[in-house]
Design a protein around this motif. Structure first.
Motif, mmCIF file in Angstrom:
data_model
loop_
_atom_site.group_PDB
_atom_site.id
_atom_site.type_symbol
_atom_site.label_atom_id
_atom_site.label_comp_id
_atom_site.label_asym_id
_atom_site.label_seq_id
_atom_site.Cartn_x
_atom_site.Cartn_y
_atom_site.Cartn_z
ATOM 1 N N PRO A 159 0.832 -1.258 0.017
ATOM 2 C CA PRO A 159 0.023 0.045 0.066
ATOM 3 C C PRO A 159 0.832 1.341 -0.005
ATOM 4 N N PRO A 160 0.425 2.243 -0.818
ATOM 5 C CA PRO A 160 1.305 3.450 -0.889
ATOM 6 C C PRO A 160 1.476 4.211 0.558
ATOM 7 N N ALA A 161 0.735 4.012 1.686
ATOM 8 C CA ALA A 161 0.952 4.687 2.610
ATOM 9 C C ALA A 161 1.916 3.910 3.445
ATOM 10 N N ALA A 162 1.924 2.650 3.251
ATOM 11 C CA ALA A 162 2.804 1.699 4.050
ATOM 12 C C ALA A 162 4.502 2.131 3.641
ATOM 13 N N ILE A 163 4.517 2.206 2.315
ATOM 14 C CA ILE A 163 5.705 2.689 1.471
ATOM 15 C C ILE A 163 6.060 4.106 1.982
ATOM 16 N N LEU A 164 5.398 5.110 1.930
ATOM 17 C CA LEU A 164 5.514 6.532 2.380
ATOM 18 C C LEU A 164 6.137 6.492 3.962
ATOM 19 N N TYR A 165 5.385 5.550 4.541
ATOM 20 C CA TYR A 165 5.951 5.480 6.092
ATOM 21 C C TYR A 165 7.443 4.976 6.308
ATOM 22 N N GLY A 166 7.446 3.819 5.509
ATOM 23 C CA GLY A 166 8.858 3.097 5.449
ATOM 24 C C GLY A 166 9.835 4.009 5.048
ATOM 25 N N ALA A 167 9.671 4.652 4.039
ATOM 26 C CA ALA A 167 10.593 5.528 3.256
ATOM 27 C C ALA A 167 10.937 6.714 4.282
ATOM 28 N N SER A 168 9.912 7.307 4.860
ATOM 29 C CA SER A 168 10.244 8.379 5.643
ATOM 30 C C SER A 168 11.011 8.105 6.876
ATOM 31 N N LYS A 169 11.087 6.908 7.377
ATOM 32 C CA LYS A 169 11.755 6.207 8.614
ATOM 33 C C LYS A 169 13.100 6.120 8.071
ATOM 34 N N ILE A 170 13.580 5.776 6.889
ATOM 35 C CA ILE A 170 14.716 5.625 6.293
ATOM 36 C C ILE A 170 15.571 7.098 5.968
ATOM 37 N N ILE A 171 14.533 8.003 5.714
ATOM 38 C CA ILE A 171 15.024 9.503 5.555
ATOM 39 C C ILE A 171 15.405 10.042 6.935
ATOM 40 N N GLY A 172 14.446 9.658 8.073
ATOM 41 C CA GLY A 172 15.044 10.182 9.350
ATOM 42 C C GLY A 172 16.181 9.719 9.823
ATOM 43 N N GLU A 173 16.300 8.152 9.568
ATOM 44 C CA GLU A 173 17.833 7.521 10.002
ATOM 45 C C GLU A 173 18.905 8.416 9.314
ATOM 46 N N GLN A 174 18.754 8.959 8.078
ATOM 47 C CA GLN A 174 20.110 9.589 7.520
ATOM 48 C C GLN A 174 20.146 10.963 7.662
ATOM 49 N N ILE A 175 18.996 11.431 8.196
ATOM 50 C CA ILE A 175 19.164 12.993 8.905
ATOM 51 C C ILE A 175 20.090 12.808 10.098
ATOM 52 N N CYS A 176 19.591 11.724 10.850
ATOM 53 C CA CYS A 176 20.486 11.681 12.456
ATOM 54 C C CYS A 176 22.006 11.225 11.615
ATOM 55 N N ARG A 177 22.319 10.524 10.790
ATOM 56 C CA ARG A 177 23.655 10.009 10.337
ATOM 57 C C ARG A 177 24.187 11.190 9.772
ATOM 58 N N HIS A 178 23.735 11.978 9.051
ATOM 59 C CA HIS A 178 24.181 13.369 8.513
ATOM 60 C C HIS A 178 24.644 14.204 9.593
ATOM 61 N N ALA A 179 23.977 14.249 10.732
ATOM 62 C CA ALA A 179 24.199 15.153 11.801
ATOM 63 C C ALA A 179 25.320 14.916 12.596
ATOM 64 N N TYR A 180 25.528 13.435 12.673
ATOM 65 C CA TYR A 180 26.908 12.941 13.151
ATOM 66 C C TYR A 180 28.096 13.161 12.367
ATOM 67 N N GLN A 181 27.732 12.763 11.079
ATOM 68 C CA GLN A 181 29.214 12.831 10.011
ATOM 69 C C GLN A 181 29.630 14.650 10.165
ATOM 70 N N LYS A 182 28.478 15.491 9.896
ATOM 71 C CA LYS A 182 28.903 16.948 9.979
ATOM 72 C C LYS A 182 29.344 17.676 11.233
ATOM 73 N N HIS A 183 28.381 17.145 12.264
ATOM 74 C CA HIS A 183 28.337 18.012 13.288
ATOM 75 C C HIS A 183 28.876 17.297 14.718
#
Length: 344
Positions: A159-183
């Protein structure tokens, strides 16, 4: 330039904030931090999904401060995060909510995480714990076998909503990772499997199997199982997740992503039979029904197991509560709650 301080945060005497603190996992996490000696826990929530009932047993503790705020409003987060040692970020739109309002869901799950990370940086928070999900592995027939932290995302037929949810969590993880690498912002990502337990909310599509089954059995109806009952689900008890949040804060781990799942997976048919048994009707055989194409439901496809060995290695955590024991506690809590309501 990365910070030199240790990523380990001592709970006893520490000051923390749980964002989404009025949720199922949030209230249990606040309890866990208080039990381990935290000097202050700020419970940040806008109460759009969280419930005052979920925190009624802890708000009288003088160490608890309830902060009504929205993660999409950065100034509110900045004010609430002052002087803290650690933050546990749980607030999110889940699949059912994402289906109803995808734009707001994406804002909360992506911009909201960015705001939390910015508040951590600005207020020099020593460590952030971010609640992700096993939804990052996707859905469908390709999701099978042992799901480990390097398993890719599968989306075909979901279902699209399930994919949107999963993809948003992947992006959230990468935001954390980026903040660690940069700051140098220390963080640990915990990929929750489906949560259940006392003070259960009704936003998690898979967890609804539990409450719907108990409700049907109590009314004398045969519980329903969508499909042939062979779909696999992997649940984790809420108390185990609260402990994982605390242990992630205490650990030396940083810049890591780990699964936090229950002891073992279970098929839908096994789950419904177990709930019927614990509800006093082991003779109530489930009725198999066809899926409703118009209803959002999360199917796993193949048989799978969410491996949590990496969590043991990184933060020393492993699940302790079996599915049978956790369900026994949850169903007993539901019975007590309904009895109180009927007597009021």
């Amino acid at each position: 330039m990365k910070e030199k301080h240790t990523p380990s945060v001592r709970i006893s005497g520490g000051r923390f904030m749980v964002i989404g603190g009025a949720s199922l996992v949030g209230s249990a996490t606040v309890e866990e931090l208080l039990r381990c000696g935290a000097s202050e826990v700020r419970l940040f929530d806008n109460f759009s999904f969280g419930s005052s009932d979920a925190i009624s047993h802890i708000i009288s503790d003088p160490r608890v401060t309830v902060v009504s705020g929205d993660i999409l409003r950065l100034p509110q987060l900045l004010a609430a995060a002052e002087g803290l040692d650690g933050i546990v970020h749980l607030a999110a739109f889940m699949t059912l909510s994402m289906d109803q309002d995808p734009w707001t869901g994406l804002n909360v799950n992506i911009q909201g995480v960015q705001n939390v990370v910015e508040a951590c940086r600005a207020c020099k928070i020593r460590k952030l714990i971010f609640a992700s999900s096993n939804a990052v592995y996707g859905y469908g027939e390709s999701v099978k076998g042992d799901l480990v932290e390097t398993t890719p995302f599968h989306s075909v037929g979901a279902p699209p909503a399930a994919i949107l949810y999963g993809a948003s969590k992947i992006i959230g993880e990468q935001i954390c990772r980026h903040a660690y690498q940069k700051h140098g912002q220390h963080y640990v990502v915990l990929r929750y499997s489906t949560v259940y337990g006392e003070r259960q909310h009704y936003r998690a599509a898979n967890a609804l199997y539990i409450v719907e089954t108990q409700d049907a059995v109590k009314k004398g109806y045969r519980p329903k199982v969508v499909g042939d009952g062979s779909e696999t689900k992997h649940f984790v008890y809420v108390g185990d997740l609260a402990r994982a949040n605390r242990m992630a804060l205490e650990s030396d781990a940083t810049d890591v992503v780990v699964n936090t799942s229950g002891p073992e997976p279970i098929t839908t048919l096994e789950l419904v039979r177990l709930v019927a048994d614990l509800s006093g009707r082991p003779d109530m055989e489930p009725e198999l029904v066809r899926p409703d194409p118009g209803k959002v439901r999360l199917t796993s496809g193949g048989a799978f197991r969410i491996d949590h060995a990496a969590a043991k290695n990184a933060i020393g955590w492993a699940p302790e509560v079996s599915m049978r024991e956790g369900l026994k506690r949850f169903l007993a809590w539901r019975d007590r709650t309904e009895e109180k309501i009927s007597q009021s």
